[in-house]
Structures are given as C-alpha cells and as structure tokens.
Scaffold this motif. Sequence first.
Motif, PDB file in Angstrom:
ATOM      1  N   LEU A  17       0.823  -1.207   0.000  1.00 21.48           N
ATOM      2  CA  LEU A  17       0.000   0.000   0.000  1.00 21.48           C
ATOM      3  C   LEU A  17       0.858   1.259   0.000  1.00 21.48           C
ATOM      4  CD1 LEU A  17      -2.835  -0.995   2.486  1.00 21.48           C
ATOM      5  CD2 LEU A  17      -2.955  -0.881  -0.009  1.00 21.48           C
ATOM      6  N   GLU A  18       2.008   1.183   0.659  1.00 25.82           N
ATOM      7  CA  GLU A  18       2.909   2.334   0.647  1.00 25.82           C
ATOM      8  C   GLU A  18       3.338   2.676  -0.778  1.00 25.82           C
ATOM      9  OE1 GLU A  18       5.718   3.130   4.192  1.00 25.82           O
ATOM     10  OE2 GLU A  18       5.734   0.954   3.926  1.00 25.82           O
ATOM     11  N   VAL A  19       3.541   1.656  -1.583  1.00 26.32           N
ATOM     12  CA  VAL A  19       4.024   1.851  -2.950  1.00 26.32           C
ATOM     13  C   VAL A  19       2.884   2.133  -3.917  1.00 26.32           C
ATOM     14  CG1 VAL A  19       5.257   0.776  -4.873  1.00 26.32           C
ATOM     15  CG2 VAL A  19       6.030   0.383  -2.515  1.00 26.32           C
ATOM     16  N   HIS A  20       1.801   1.379  -3.807  1.00 27.77           N
ATOM     17  CA  HIS A  20       0.748   1.410  -4.832  1.00 27.77           C
ATOM     18  C   HIS A  20      -0.561   2.038  -4.352  1.00 27.77           C
ATOM     19  CE1 HIS A  20       3.142  -1.109  -7.499  1.00 27.77           C
ATOM     20  NE2 HIS A  20       3.341  -1.957  -6.503  1.00 27.77           N
ATOM     21  N   GLY A  21      -0.592   2.563  -3.120  1.00 25.33           N
ATOM     22  CA  GLY A  21      -1.845   3.037  -2.541  1.00 25.33           C
ATOM     23  C   GLY A  21      -2.576   4.058  -3.390  1.00 25.33           C
ATOM     24  N   GLU A  22      -1.866   5.069  -3.864  1.00 24.37           N
ATOM     25  CA  GLU A  22      -2.533   6.128  -4.635  1.00 24.37           C
ATOM     26  C   GLU A  22      -2.978   5.635  -6.004  1.00 24.37           C
ATOM     27  OE1 GLU A  22      -1.085  10.144  -4.683  1.00 24.37           O
ATOM     28  OE2 GLU A  22       0.034   9.836  -2.824  1.00 24.37           O
ATOM     29  N   THR A  23      -2.212   4.736  -6.602  1.00 22.73           N
ATOM     30  CA  THR A  23      -2.649   4.160  -7.884  1.00 22.73           C
ATOM     31  C   THR A  23      -3.929   3.359  -7.694  1.00 22.73           C
ATOM     32  OG1 THR A  23      -0.343   4.012  -8.595  1.00 22.73           O
ATOM     33  CG2 THR A  23      -1.951   2.717  -9.826  1.00 22.73           C
ATOM     34  N   ILE A  24      -3.989   2.622  -6.594  1.00 18.35           N
ATOM     35  CA  ILE A  24      -5.197   1.846  -6.294  1.00 18.35           C
ATOM     36  C   ILE A  24      -6.391   2.766  -6.094  1.00 18.35           C
ATOM     37  CG2 ILE A  24      -6.311   0.395  -4.541  1.00 18.35           C
ATOM     38  CD1 ILE A  24      -3.527  -0.931  -4.129  1.00 18.35           C
ATOM     39  N   THR A  25      -6.219   3.832  -5.321  1.00 22.80           N
ATOM     40  CA  THR A  25      -7.375   4.696  -5.033  1.00 22.80           C
ATOM     41  C   THR A  25      -7.789   5.512  -6.258  1.00 22.80           C
ATOM     42  OG1 THR A  25      -5.881   6.358  -4.054  1.00 22.80           O
ATOM     43  CG2 THR A  25      -6.954   4.813  -2.553  1.00 22.80           C
ATOM     44  N   PHE A  43     -19.561  13.612  -4.434  1.00 26.17           N
ATOM     45  CA  PHE A  43     -18.125  13.841  -4.280  1.00 26.17           C
ATOM     46  C   PHE A  43     -17.692  15.174  -4.884  1.00 26.17           C
ATOM     47  CE2 PHE A  43     -18.494   9.368  -3.546  1.00 26.17           C
ATOM     48  CZ  PHE A  43     -17.468   9.060  -2.670  1.00 26.17           C
ATOM     49  N   ASN A  44     -16.640  15.751  -4.290  1.00 26.18           N
ATOM     50  CA  ASN A  44     -16.069  17.008  -4.756  1.00 26.18           C
ATOM     51  C   ASN A  44     -15.239  16.747  -6.010  1.00 26.18           C
ATOM     52  OD1 ASN A  44     -14.217  19.228  -5.099  1.00 26.18           O
ATOM     53  ND2 ASN A  44     -14.753  19.914  -3.051  1.00 26.18           N
ATOM     54  N   HIS A  45     -15.707  17.251  -7.151  1.00 18.28           N
ATOM     55  CA  HIS A  45     -15.033  16.993  -8.424  1.00 18.28           C
ATOM     56  C   HIS A  45     -13.640  17.638  -8.460  1.00 18.28           C
ATOM     57  CE1 HIS A  45     -19.264  16.526 -10.454  1.00 18.28           C
ATOM     58  NE2 HIS A  45     -19.204  15.993  -9.256  1.00 18.28           N
ATOM     59  N   ALA A  46     -13.510  18.808  -7.859  1.00 12.54           N
ATOM     60  CA  ALA A  46     -12.211  19.505  -7.882  1.00 12.54           C
ATOM     61  C   ALA A  46     -11.158  18.705  -7.128  1.00 12.54           C
ATOM     62  CB  ALA A  46     -12.351  20.901  -7.274  1.00 12.54           C
ATOM     63  N   ASN A  47     -11.527  18.134  -5.985  1.00 13.55           N
ATOM     64  CA  ASN A  47     -10.570  17.317  -5.231  1.00 13.55           C
ATOM     65  C   ASN A  47     -10.158  16.078  -6.004  1.00 13.55           C
ATOM     66  OD1 ASN A  47     -10.509  19.068  -3.056  1.00 13.55           O
ATOM     67  ND2 ASN A  47     -12.172  18.027  -1.979  1.00 13.55           N
ATOM     68  N   GLN A  48     -11.079  15.556  -6.815  1.00 16.81           N
ATOM     69  CA  GLN A  48     -10.730  14.420  -7.663  1.00 16.81           C
ATOM     70  C   GLN A  48      -9.705  14.837  -8.719  1.00 16.81           C
ATOM     71  OE1 GLN A  48     -11.747  11.255  -7.333  1.00 16.81           O
ATOM     72  NE2 GLN A  48     -12.983  11.751  -5.547  1.00 16.81           N
ATOM     73  N   ARG A  49      -9.963  15.968  -9.384  1.00 16.91           N
ATOM     74  CA  ARG A  49      -9.051  16.427 -10.445  1.00 16.91           C
ATOM     75  C   ARG A  49      -7.664  16.720  -9.900  1.00 16.91           C
ATOM     76  NH1 ARG A  49     -13.553  19.615 -11.907  1.00 16.91           N
ATOM     77  NH2 ARG A  49     -12.543  21.420 -10.937  1.00 16.91           N
ATOM     78  N   GLN A  50      -7.609  17.299  -8.702  1.00 17.95           N
ATOM     79  CA  GLN A  50      -6.326  17.702  -8.131  1.00 17.95           C
ATOM     80  C   GLN A  50      -5.606  16.551  -7.433  1.00 17.95           C
ATOM     81  OE1 GLN A  50      -7.293  21.025  -5.582  1.00 17.95           O
ATOM     82  NE2 GLN A  50      -8.394  22.077  -7.231  1.00 17.95           N
ATOM     83  N   GLY A  51      -6.262  15.403  -7.339  1.00 16.04           N
ATOM     84  CA  GLY A  51      -5.629  14.243  -6.707  1.00 16.04           C
ATOM     85  C   GLY A  51      -5.705  14.233  -5.198  1.00 16.04           C
ATOM     86  N   LYS A  52      -6.384  15.214  -4.608  1.00 18.25           N
ATOM     87  CA  LYS A  52      -6.444  15.277  -3.135  1.00 18.25           C
ATOM     88  C   LYS A  52      -7.235  14.114  -2.552  1.00 18.25           C
ATOM     89  CE  LYS A  52      -6.174  20.348  -2.884  1.00 18.25           C
ATOM     90  NZ  LYS A  52      -6.896  21.573  -2.454  1.00 18.25           N
ATOM     91  N   GLN A  53      -8.380  13.799  -3.169  1.00 15.04           N
ATOM     92  CA  GLN A  53      -9.232  12.760  -2.620  1.00 15.04           C
ATOM     93  C   GLN A  53      -8.583  11.384  -2.698  1.00 15.04           C
ATOM     94  OE1 GLN A  53     -12.528  13.837  -1.371  1.00 15.04           O
ATOM     95  NE2 GLN A  53     -12.034  12.009  -0.203  1.00 15.04           N
ATOM     96  N   PRO A  54      -7.999  10.995  -3.852  1.00 13.53           N
ATOM     97  CA  PRO A  54      -7.307   9.701  -3.876  1.00 13.53           C
ATOM     98  C   PRO A  54      -6.178   9.612  -2.850  1.00 13.53           C
ATOM     99  CG  PRO A  54      -7.726  10.443  -6.105  1.00 13.53           C
ATOM    100  CD  PRO A  54      -8.087  11.589  -5.202  1.00 13.53           C
ATOM    101  N   THR A  55      -5.429  10.710  -2.666  1.00 16.00           N
ATOM    102  CA  THR A  55      -4.344  10.698  -1.684  1.00 16.00           C
ATOM    103  C   THR A  55      -4.888  10.511  -0.282  1.00 16.00           C
ATOM    104  OG1 THR A  55      -2.973  12.131  -3.070  1.00 16.00           O
ATOM    105  CG2 THR A  55      -2.422  12.028  -0.730  1.00 16.00           C
ATOM    106  N   ALA A  56      -5.957  11.227   0.040  1.00 13.76           N
ATOM    107  CA  ALA A  56      -6.548  11.117   1.372  1.00 13.76           C
ATOM    108  C   ALA A  56      -7.073   9.711   1.624  1.00 13.76           C
ATOM    109  CB  ALA A  56      -7.669  12.145   1.530  1.00 13.76           C
ATOM    110  N   LEU A  57      -7.730   9.128   0.608  1.00 20.18           N
ATOM    111  CA  LEU A  57      -8.244   7.768   0.769  1.00 20.18           C
ATOM    112  C   LEU A  57      -7.099   6.780   0.920  1.00 20.18           C
ATOM    113  CD1 LEU A  57     -10.528   5.717   0.840  1.00 20.18           C
ATOM    114  CD2 LEU A  57     -10.469   5.658  -1.658  1.00 20.18           C
ATOM    115  N   ALA A  58      -6.041   6.950   0.138  1.00 19.45           N
ATOM    116  CA  ALA A  58      -4.888   6.053   0.249  1.00 19.45           C
ATOM    117  C   ALA A  58      -4.307   6.095   1.655  1.00 19.45           C
ATOM    118  CB  ALA A  58      -3.818   6.434  -0.776  1.00 19.45           C
ATOM    119  N   ASN A  59      -4.203   7.294   2.229  1.00 22.08           N
ATOM    120  CA  ASN A  59      -3.697   7.426   3.599  1.00 22.08           C
ATOM    121  C   ASN A  59      -4.605   6.717   4.598  1.00 22.08           C
ATOM    122  OD1 ASN A  59      -1.548   8.950   2.683  1.00 22.08           O
ATOM    123  ND2 ASN A  59      -2.529  10.916   3.107  1.00 22.08           N
TER     124      ASN A  59
END
Length: 406
Positions: A17-25, A43-59
Amino acid sequence: MLDSRTIEIIKSTVPVLEVHGETITRTFYQTMFKNHPELLNIFNHANQRQGKQPTALANAVYAAAANIDALERILPVVRGIAHKHRALGILPEHYPIVGENLLGAIKTVLGEAATDEIIEAWSKAYGIIADVFISVESDMYEHSEQLPGGWRGFRRFIVDRKVQETAEATSFYLVPQDGNPIATYEPGQYITVKVKPEGQEFTHLRHYSLSTAPGAAYYRITVKREDGDANRPAGIVSTYLHQRVQEGDILELSAPAGDFTLNQNLQSPVTLISGGVGLTPMISMLETLLQHSEREIVYIHAARSREHHIMKEHVEALAADFPRLKCYTVYETSTADDLCDKSGYIDATWLSTIVPLQSDFYFCGPVPFMQAIYHALHEMNVPEENIHYEFFGPAGSLDSSASNPN
C-alpha cells in the motif's frame, strides 16, 4: 472480529500500500464513477481532479491496514472522516458500492499478486472497517437531528444578507426558510452547501466553515472566490455563490459538522493563526472566546496584502474593546501605509517573541502556510497536544519539510 490469519495477511500488504496506494485509489474512483455516475452528485469533483481525494483515501486505507488489529487507534481519523460523510449524506447503502470497487481496484493494480486469499482477507477487513464508519456516522446523524433546531439531510436557507468583505471574499448570512430555530455548533465547525449551477450535470457540495460565534439566529459563511489560473480551473461553487446567488435566494445546507473545534474547558492562553480565508474558523473561535471566557488571546492573520485582508476592521474593533486580545498582521507584500506588524512570512523567531509558549495553538490556511506554521511551532518546542489545525478539503499531512508559504 477478524481471525489471526486475516490480520496477518492484511498487515503483510502494508508495504504494498505504501508503494501502490494512490494508484489503487485513483483506479477505484475512476471505476466507481464509471459504474455509479450518480455518486458524482456527492463527491467534490475539484478534489478528484487535483488528486487530493485519492491521496486522502490512500492514507486512510494505509492507516486502517497498519492498525487492523487495533482499529481504536485510528478512531480520531475515523471521526474526522465520518463528520464529512455525515455532512455529505453518505449512507450505509453506499458502503457495499465502495467495497466492491475498492477490491476491484486492488486486483486491477496488483494483478496476479492480489491472490484470492488476499482479496478474501481484504473483503473481510473492509466489512469490519465499513461497520465502524456506519456505526459512528449513524450516531452523528441521530445527534444532529435530535439537537434543538437540528435536522437530517439538507434544509433550505434564505440568503438574508450578502456582504462583500474584499474584492474576492464575500460573507453570506443564512436564515432558515421554515422560520424555525437552527442548531447551535462548536466554534470551528462547518456547514455543507449543496447547489446545482446552471449548465452543470451534477449537484456540487462544498464545506464552508462558520465564520461567527454560535448563538445567532443565522449562520454566516465567508467564501473566497477561486478564479483559477493557467494551472487550475475556477471554483465552480465559489464562483456561483459570488456571481449568481443574491439576497433572497435559497441555498440547501446540511447541519453543522466537523471535529476541528475549540476546547473551551481550558484556562490557558490561546493563539489563533490564520492565512487568507483560513480565518473563517478562527473568527468563530475568537468571538466565542471573547464572549465566554477570560483567557488571554493572541490572534495573528497573514494575507497577501492589505487589499486581501478579510474582516480587518471587525478584528480591530474587537481588539479595541478587549484588552486581553492582542492582534498581529503579516502581509506578504506591504507598503509604508499598510501598518502591518511584519512583512513577508511568519517564522519561529518572530512568533516566539509575541506568543505565550504555554498557549493552545489553532491554525488554518493554505497547506504550504500550515506546513510553515506547524514546523515553526515544533521549532519552538510546542507540545503536539497543544497544536490543532484544520484542512480545507481532504485531510493531508503537515509532517514534511516546510515549503515556501506562498
């Protein structure tokens, strides 16, 4: 409860997950929205475009996996996410959809490495984690509905007043259309606004901190218009609120939520630090402290310039009325006529000369600004338990090298 073998398998996937977490999310969100486009209303579309939501979910997934044998360790994180879920209207029936697509994303990204045993273990773990969220969120829904003046879902409010604070920031005073009382809230909390601007296929939901002390017959939010630039598009909701919404119009709001709140049980000094529109929860905390405590207060606000300083006159008036409030202003660029206390940026050397080190510290603003404040406080040896901050949008981390707070 999970069996020991399942726990062992989940923990063994933590390095992956440390390596592939953001790709998975990222894969998860793409697949889920393709299969269930109706969720784009939540869902917030802007957070999706900016990658914030996938990063937060990966964490969040990483934290859950690392603590799968003792999920109580991440309950503070769960509660923070659950507040946002409750404010957005996430329901138990959404969790199977999330689980199906998350497991599918794990298999897609990891390929043959995602054995049937690993997928089965994650399916069991997800069921446990989902049950925790559903239980916490159920309590929150019930609590918000049972509060005097509270409600479940979204409630219609009239824009009673629209006040321009600066060229790019406007306050909206919101009163309930039904004329009934409104729920109180903790200083620092937010409400969620649901709108469907003309030409938009989906509804858009945004959290906005309440920018006044609780107890009034209205809610006030102060919104900065995000105009966008070459690197990012203009904010759909902030632009709509500024340009289209007028006094007398109707907005739909969820009940107040959020876990970034002022601890009102202490008597120690309080230091509030804000950058830009990050002042909104700070103003709510400041007004509450002045109304209901005798604590010493230092309030520091950083803005790009005098023209961008929101509620300057309001805070100055409070400081004139309350000698225990000490206010300081920092402008990134200033002129001789600006009368700010510091030009440039806040740093530990300057901060340590004006704040009581035994303070409780609360701060909010752009992420680079918060990184700089966080590291300054650590440089000053402020205990971690005295440091409190709020992210606008998905939670991130400040525990990295401080970057230029531009």
